[in-house]
Design an enzyme around this catalytic site. Structure first.
Site, PDB file in Angstrom:
ATOM      1  N   VAL A 275       0.836  -1.209   0.000  1.00  0.00           N
ATOM      2  CA  VAL A 275       0.000   0.000   0.000  1.00  0.00           C
ATOM      3  C   VAL A 275       0.872   1.261   0.000  1.00  0.00           C
ATOM      4  O   VAL A 275       0.629   2.208  -0.766  1.00  0.00           O
ATOM      5  CB  VAL A 275      -0.958   0.008   1.222  1.00  0.00           C
TER       6      VAL A 275
ATOM      7  N   LYS B   6      -6.651  -2.012  10.198  1.00  0.00           N
ATOM      8  CA  LYS B   6      -7.908  -2.477  10.829  1.00  0.00           C
ATOM      9  C   LYS B   6      -7.634  -3.268  12.092  1.00  0.00           C
ATOM     10  O   LYS B   6      -8.413  -3.208  13.049  1.00  0.00           O
ATOM     11  CB  LYS B   6      -8.728  -3.315   9.844  1.00  0.00           C
TER      12      LYS B   6
ATOM     13  N   VAL C 178     -11.459  -0.663   6.091  1.00  0.00           N
ATOM     14  CA  VAL C 178     -12.605  -1.550   5.829  1.00  0.00           C
ATOM     15  C   VAL C 178     -12.893  -1.574   4.339  1.00  0.00           C
ATOM     16  O   VAL C 178     -13.233  -0.552   3.740  1.00  0.00           O
ATOM     17  CB  VAL C 178     -13.876  -1.071   6.574  1.00  0.00           C
TER      18      VAL C 178
ATOM     19  N   GLY D 113     -11.015  -1.910   1.609  1.00  0.00           N
ATOM     20  CA  GLY D 113     -10.074  -1.294   0.656  1.00  0.00           C
ATOM     21  C   GLY D 113     -10.586  -0.041  -0.016  1.00  0.00           C
ATOM     22  O   GLY D 113     -10.804   0.987   0.633  1.00  0.00           O
TER      23      GLY D 113
ATOM     24  N   GLY E 145      -1.177 -14.355  -5.920  1.00  0.00           N
ATOM     25  CA  GLY E 145      -0.894 -13.144  -5.153  1.00  0.00           C
ATOM     26  C   GLY E 145      -2.115 -12.548  -4.469  1.00  0.00           C
ATOM     27  O   GLY E 145      -2.066 -11.442  -3.941  1.00  0.00           O
TER      28      GLY E 145
ATOM     29  N   GLU F 102      -2.061 -13.629   1.245  1.00  0.00           N
ATOM     30  CA  GLU F 102      -0.720 -13.350   1.754  1.00  0.00           C
ATOM     31  C   GLU F 102       0.018 -14.647   2.053  1.00  0.00           C
ATOM     32  O   GLU F 102      -0.605 -15.708   2.143  1.00  0.00           O
ATOM     33  CB  GLU F 102      -0.841 -12.520   3.032  1.00  0.00           C
TER      34      GLU F 102
ATOM     35  N   ASP G 103      -9.569 -11.070  10.111  1.00  0.00           N
ATOM     36  CA  ASP G 103      -9.542  -9.813   9.358  1.00  0.00           C
ATOM     37  C   ASP G 103     -10.972  -9.283   9.165  1.00  0.00           C
ATOM     38  O   ASP G 103     -11.242  -8.101   9.389  1.00  0.00           O
ATOM     39  CB  ASP G 103      -8.863 -10.052   7.994  1.00  0.00           C
TER      40      ASP G 103
ATOM     41  N   LYS H  70     -12.903  -5.814  10.763  1.00  0.00           N
ATOM     42  CA  LYS H  70     -13.699  -4.844   9.982  1.00  0.00           C
ATOM     43  C   LYS H  70     -15.122  -4.754  10.552  1.00  0.00           C
ATOM     44  O   LYS H  70     -15.709  -3.676  10.594  1.00  0.00           O
ATOM     45  CB  LYS H  70     -13.699  -5.266   8.519  1.00  0.00           C
TER      46      LYS H  70
ATOM     47  N   GLY I  80      -5.516  -4.763  -2.295  1.00  0.00           N
ATOM     48  CA  GLY I  80      -4.572  -4.454  -3.376  1.00  0.00           C
ATOM     49  C   GLY I  80      -3.955  -3.087  -3.164  1.00  0.00           C
ATOM     50  O   GLY I  80      -4.561  -2.198  -2.548  1.00  0.00           O
TER      51      GLY I  80
HETATM   52  P1  NDP Z   1       3.250  -4.737   3.674  1.00  0.00           P
HETATM   53  O1  NDP Z   1       3.675  -5.860   4.534  1.00  0.00           O
HETATM   54  O2  NDP Z   1       3.312  -4.902   2.209  1.00  0.00           O
HETATM   55  O3  NDP Z   1       4.076  -3.430   4.048  1.00  0.00           O
HETATM   56  C1  NDP Z   1       4.362  -3.064   5.367  1.00  0.00           C
HETATM   57  C2  NDP Z   1       5.452  -1.997   5.341  1.00  0.00           C
HETATM   58  O4  NDP Z   1       5.646  -1.529   6.652  1.00  0.00           O
HETATM   59  C3  NDP Z   1       6.786  -2.527   4.844  1.00  0.00           C
HETATM   60  O5  NDP Z   1       7.381  -1.580   3.999  1.00  0.00           O
HETATM   61  C4  NDP Z   1       7.604  -2.696   6.111  1.00  0.00           C
HETATM   62  O6  NDP Z   1       8.991  -2.458   5.952  1.00  0.00           O
HETATM   63  C5  NDP Z   1       7.019  -1.603   6.981  1.00  0.00           C
HETATM   64  N1  NDP Z   1       7.138  -1.929   8.382  1.00  0.00           N
HETATM   65  C6  NDP Z   1       6.554  -2.947   9.048  1.00  0.00           C
HETATM   66  N2  NDP Z   1       6.915  -2.931  10.335  1.00  0.00           N
HETATM   67  C7  NDP Z   1       7.755  -1.895  10.486  1.00  0.00           C
HETATM   68  C8  NDP Z   1       8.472  -1.343  11.580  1.00  0.00           C
HETATM   69  N3  NDP Z   1       8.406  -1.900  12.779  1.00  0.00           N
HETATM   70  N4  NDP Z   1       9.236  -0.251  11.370  1.00  0.00           N
HETATM   71  C9  NDP Z   1       9.317   0.308  10.156  1.00  0.00           C
HETATM   72  N5  NDP Z   1       8.659  -0.147   9.057  1.00  0.00           N
HETATM   73  C10 NDP Z   1       7.892  -1.242   9.241  1.00  0.00           C
HETATM   74  O7  NDP Z   1       1.751  -4.362   4.137  1.00  0.00           O
HETATM   75  P2  NDP Z   1       0.591  -3.756   3.263  1.00  0.00           P
HETATM   76  O8  NDP Z   1       1.084  -2.592   2.501  1.00  0.00           O
HETATM   77  O9  NDP Z   1      -0.117  -4.841   2.536  1.00  0.00           O
HETATM   78  O10 NDP Z   1      -0.456  -3.291   4.403  1.00  0.00           O
HETATM   79  C11 NDP Z   1      -0.225  -2.138   5.142  1.00  0.00           C
HETATM   80  C12 NDP Z   1      -1.444  -1.851   6.014  1.00  0.00           C
HETATM   81  O11 NDP Z   1      -2.577  -1.667   5.180  1.00  0.00           O
HETATM   82  C13 NDP Z   1      -1.821  -2.960   6.982  1.00  0.00           C
HETATM   83  O12 NDP Z   1      -2.343  -2.401   8.154  1.00  0.00           O
HETATM   84  C14 NDP Z   1      -2.915  -3.709   6.233  1.00  0.00           C
HETATM   85  O13 NDP Z   1      -3.801  -4.394   7.083  1.00  0.00           O
HETATM   86  C15 NDP Z   1      -3.613  -2.547   5.549  1.00  0.00           C
HETATM   87  N6  NDP Z   1      -4.367  -2.913   4.373  1.00  0.00           N
HETATM   88  C16 NDP Z   1      -3.748  -3.593   3.367  1.00  0.00           C
HETATM   89  C17 NDP Z   1      -4.445  -3.951   2.238  1.00  0.00           C
HETATM   90  C18 NDP Z   1      -3.799  -4.685   1.126  1.00  0.00           C
HETATM   91  O14 NDP Z   1      -4.483  -5.022   0.162  1.00  0.00           O
HETATM   92  N7  NDP Z   1      -2.485  -4.941   1.170  1.00  0.00           N
HETATM   93  C19 NDP Z   1      -5.870  -3.601   2.097  1.00  0.00           C
HETATM   94  C20 NDP Z   1      -6.416  -2.845   3.194  1.00  0.00           C
HETATM   95  C21 NDP Z   1      -5.678  -2.523   4.299  1.00  0.00           C
HETATM   96  P3  NDP Z   1       9.919  -3.428   5.086  1.00  0.00           P
HETATM   97  O15 NDP Z   1       9.395  -3.315   3.677  1.00  0.00           O
HETATM   98  O16 NDP Z   1      11.270  -2.880   5.224  1.00  0.00           O
HETATM   99  O17 NDP Z   1       9.735  -4.790   5.642  1.00  0.00           O
HETATM  100  N1  HSE Z   2      -6.247  -9.465   3.532  1.00  0.00           N
HETATM  101  C1  HSE Z   2      -7.330  -8.565   3.296  1.00  0.00           C
HETATM  102  C2  HSE Z   2      -8.328  -9.190   2.331  1.00  0.00           C
HETATM  103  C3  HSE Z   2      -6.776  -7.282   2.724  1.00  0.00           C
HETATM  104  O1  HSE Z   2      -8.049 -10.260   1.784  1.00  0.00           O
HETATM  105  O2  HSE Z   2      -9.403  -8.645   2.138  1.00  0.00           O
HETATM  106  C4  HSE Z   2      -7.769  -6.163   2.719  1.00  0.00           C
HETATM  107  O3  HSE Z   2      -8.101  -5.720   3.986  1.00  0.00           O
END
Ligand code: NDP
Ligand code: HSE
Length: 441
Positions: A22, A111, A138, A140, A193, A196, A207, A211, A312
């Protein structure tokens, strides 16, 4: 008419916590749409730093290494607006609290954190007079938090029901389309993909429950903690359940349901997540792949349906950026956005008291009197059978066995639990294979 040059507008310092799926998309959108955003806000969004753990990994063209920092705490202290997309409880919670203490407004997609400890965040936002936005937490990209929190603020929401987890919808949809087992469908979701590497929170329903907790709190102006949401995942849904549902003209979906139950003084909230059979003609049955869809029923507005991409990088970043623009506008023009209102203080009703229709699948001995015994047990608990389907298991085992699928009329949860407990002590019922609720009829 003269047009203001974005370069002449003041800058708002933006800290992005997380540069993953994200975060990188949020930064890309800010870079690509910077000028438009500046016009819409009346200020430029200037990304002053991006917190990550691995400072060496290439994050693509929009995240120069120079912006990356491992010192997230120092970063948030310099920001006007903090965007948290790192996930997890800590250090995300401490960083958001630190950001608000230093006067920054915050946007989060987290969330899990909101469902577990939203109260602390809401209180900090109030105490420091800053904004806390979380549309992406909630479903996306789907605008859902804002409609519930703002657009329907003048109405009385009765029920929010829908599919809010893309991974499980993809898995159930694949099982329905191909007849695959849960494990095979999950493996294909991971290969493509959608799921996760560790899909536990998704497939176990946590999850979706997070929400549901956020939606229930907003919709009913009460505090509903994650631990109060009844949660069942899809790991026990079998190919046989999917086939049985299809034979009955139904489809299995993982539903999040939050609703008002009871009236007047005894009004409470029900918040639950479980896989349920819905009619295949129901609009939610045709929600395929990783899409999300949610119905809201409100007294004056009637029924509303929201549909779109619930996960996504880019779809989620769209919701995050919408929040960032709102928070930035508040900073430029003054005032604060919507707050948390928990004045209604409705309690959460235990699942045991709720009523629903059920599908129960049993493996039984194939001998006279078995159906009568099963019907007798249901009857003793006040449960009325609607349909019965029986198939002999032709596996050569002795004594012969049969598979029985029963649907019931609406019954109280505690009665069904008692009937199932009774079955466990009988010689005729060899196994209770599945128990699923029937919704949407
Ligand atoms: P990712 O795992 O892809 O990215 C997490 C990022 O946070 C990474 O860059 C990681 O660093 C960094 N990070 C994690 N812990 C630390 C820390 N302790 N200190 C510094 N940096 C840290 O997660 P997503 O982008 O998928 O998700 C992010 C948020 O968005 C989550 O809360 C998720 O629930 C929410 N979300 C995600 C969705 C999705 O489709 N992916 C949809 C809706 C919500 P590094 O890269 O160096 O490991
Ligand atoms: N893992 C979550 C899903 C990401 O599959 O819907 C979005 O919150």
């Amino acid at each position: 008419m003269t047009s203001v040059s974005p370069a002449s507008l003041p800058a708002l310092r933006v800290a992005v916590l997380g540069a993953g799926t994200v975060g990188t998309e949020v930064i890309r959108l800010i870079a690509e749409q910077g000028e438009d955003l500046a016009h819409r806000i009346g200020a430029r969004l200037e990304v002053i730093g991006v917190a990550a753990r691995d400072l060496e990994r290439d994050r693509g063209p929009h995240v120069p290494r120079a912006l990356l920092t491992a010192d997230a705490s120092a970063l948030v202290r310099q920001a006007d607006l903090v965007i948290e997309v790192m996930g997890g409880i800590e250090p995300a919670r401490s960083l958001l609290l630190e950001a608000m203490e230093h006067g920054a407004s915050v946007v989060t997609a987290n969330k899990a954190l909101l469902a577990q400890d939203g109260v602390t965040l809401y209180e900090a936002a109030d105490a420091h007079g800053v904004d806390l936005h979380f549309e992406a937490a909630v479903a996306g990209a789907i605008p859902l938090v804002r409609p519930v929190r703002e657009s329907l603020a003048g109405d009385r929401i009765q029920r929010v029901l829908g599919i809010v987890n893309g991974t499980t919808n993809y898995v159930l949809d694949a099982m329905t389309r191909t007849g695959a087992s849960f494990q095979d469908a999950l493996a294909s979701a991971q290969e493509l993909g959608y799921a996760e590497a560790d899909p536990t929170a998704d497939v176990q329903g946590h999850d979706a429950a997070a929400k549901a907790s956020i939606l229930a709190s907003l919709a009913f102006h009460s505090r509903v903690n994650l631990s109060e949401v009844h949660c069942e995942g899809i790991t026990e849904v079998s190919a046989q359940d999917i086939a049985a549902a299809s034979r009955m003209g139904r489809t299995i979906k993982l539903l999040s349901i939050v609703e008002r139950v009871g009236e007047g003084e005894s009004e409470r909230i029900s918040a639950r997540v479980y896989p349920a059979l819905i009619p295949s003609s129901h609009p939610l049955a045709s929600v395929s792949e990783a899409f999300n869809a949610v119905f809201i029923e409100a007294d004056a507005a009637g029924s509303l349906m929201f549909y779109g991409q619930g996960a996504g990088g880019a779809p989620t970043a769209s919701a995050v950026l919408g929040d960032a623009v709102s928070a930035a506008r508040q900073r430029v023009h003054g005032g604060v956005g919507p707050r948390e209102y928990s004045y209604a203080e409705l309690a959460v009703a235990p699942l045991a008291e709720l009523r629903s229709a059920f599908y129960v699948s049993l493996t039984v001995q194939d001998r006279p009197g078995v159906l009568a015994a099963i019907a007798g047990t249901f009857s003793a608990h006040g449960i009325s059978i609607s349909t019965i389907h029986q198939e002999l298991l032709e596996d050569g085992e002795e004594p012969a066995r049969a598979h029985i699928g029963i649907t019931t009329h609406t019954a109280v949860e505690s009665a069904m639990t008692a009937a199932l407990t009774d079955f466990a002590g009988t010689a005729t019922v060899l196994d209770v294979d599945s128990v699923l609720r029937i919704e949407g009829e």
